[in-house]
Design a protein around this motif. Sequence first.
Motif, PDB file in Angstrom:
ATOM      1  N   SER A 203       0.814  -1.212   0.000  1.00 21.82           N
ATOM      2  CA  SER A 203       0.000   0.000   0.000  1.00 21.82           C
ATOM      3  C   SER A 203       0.853   1.270   0.000  1.00 21.82           C
ATOM      4  N   ARG A 205       2.599   4.550  -1.120  1.00 24.58           N
ATOM      5  CA  ARG A 205       1.929   5.568  -1.919  1.00 24.58           C
ATOM      6  C   ARG A 205       2.967   6.444  -2.605  1.00 24.58           C
ATOM      7  N   SER A 414       2.469   1.709   8.702  1.00 26.26           N
ATOM      8  CA  SER A 414       1.090   1.830   9.162  1.00 26.26           C
ATOM      9  C   SER A 414       0.986   2.718  10.393  1.00 26.26           C
ATOM     10  N   SER A 419      -0.130   4.905   4.248  1.00 24.48           N
ATOM     11  CA  SER A 419      -0.828   4.275   3.127  1.00 24.48           C
ATOM     12  C   SER A 419      -1.861   5.215   2.551  1.00 24.48           C
TER      13      SER A 419
END
Length: 428
Positions: A203, A205, A414, A419
Amino acid sequence: MDLLDVSFDVGNRKIMALLVQKYGGTSVGTAERIEAVADRVYKHKQQGDDIVVVVSAMSGETNRLIELAKSINASPSAREMDVLLSTGEQVTIALLSMALMKRGLDARSYTGSQIRITTDNAHGKARIQKIDTEAMQADLDAGRVVVAAGFQGADEFGNITTLGRGGSDTTGVALAAALKADECQIYTDVDGVYTTDPRVVDSARRLDKITFEEMLEMASLGSKVLQIRAVEFAGKYQVPLRVLSSFVEGEGTLITTEGSKGMEQPAVSGIAFNRDEAKLTLKGVPDIPGIASRILGPISDANIEVDMIVQNVSVDGTTDFTFTVHRNEYDQALATLNSIAKELGAVAVLSDAKIAKVSIVGVGMRSHAGVASSMFRALAAESINIQLISTSEIKVSVIIDEKYMELAVRALHSAFKLSDTAPGVREA
Ligand code: ASP
Ligand code: MG
């Protein structure tokens, strides 16, 4: 009124710019890809932009030439290596110019010495001292596309020099600085700079913008998108730098100065990591003035670069002294320590090459307290032990056991909410 509308329409077009576009080895790796680069340059030219193209050698070519040299002489002269390696880029400038001319554009290729990119005489790692912009400027004024060979220059006597591996990025930025270009665009096989390596965190980015400082930290910590020297150069001369894909359309990532950001800065912009380091400890050395230099002196005499350094608080008049080096230099560093351990009165030499460095990077850290403790909390929650810590204004790095590296990166990605959570963009 009508007239005004028409002219407004015309004026509504993208504003003309001077762009330096650098295409890396994979972007010019085959004849078809060179044609694709020519199409892209053609499109920009049609939009009214002035274009200077900088190209690398076709992918694999520089390595092939190095192998070829080694098959003939195990330690070839640095001067002759530069004569040899500079040919890779000479091939691509000619081919790209031919492809541009086929499209009806006027184009002209230049080697580094033809432009007169003057460098010092440090063959294989030369530094640019001066760039003559006259010929290039005249070409641009005449509507031509300038096609320049990356990675090379010549010293004051005309000896061909090269700028170090990946040096075409530096050529691109240097030409952009010298010509006062509006942007230096680095076309490569990734579509920008990511919050971390997408192969580790799916995830991850793409960042729209990142500062030069952040990019330097990310690059030096192992996100190998750009040559570090090119980023330093761009920061120093304030050349807006954009990383984009030569295969898919997109805005890429703009690397720019801090002030140009509109929004409030998140504390952390990205997570960098690498497995390139090894750790060495001299245990139980006397805690007396001069001990650090007596340990690190021989290390630097051996031309070994040291990254992190930690000295413990001494309790009994002795201390443990730990530092990290590049893994390639681990054996040599260990041998050096073993050779001085006895005379320094050390109890033991400890070493570990199975370590990894994981770092959080962000200019927003300056104004956010508690970033480091959030990092340590996230690692603790995964029971990951921290062996060493180092910090700078915009970075916190930890050394951990190599086997937890990916877990650490995911946990931090996280914990700092990196993300993509924008509605509609998130994948199910
Ligand atoms: N061709 C050189 C290399 O492979 C320079 C570059 O591609 O930037 O390192
Ligand atoms: Mg490259």
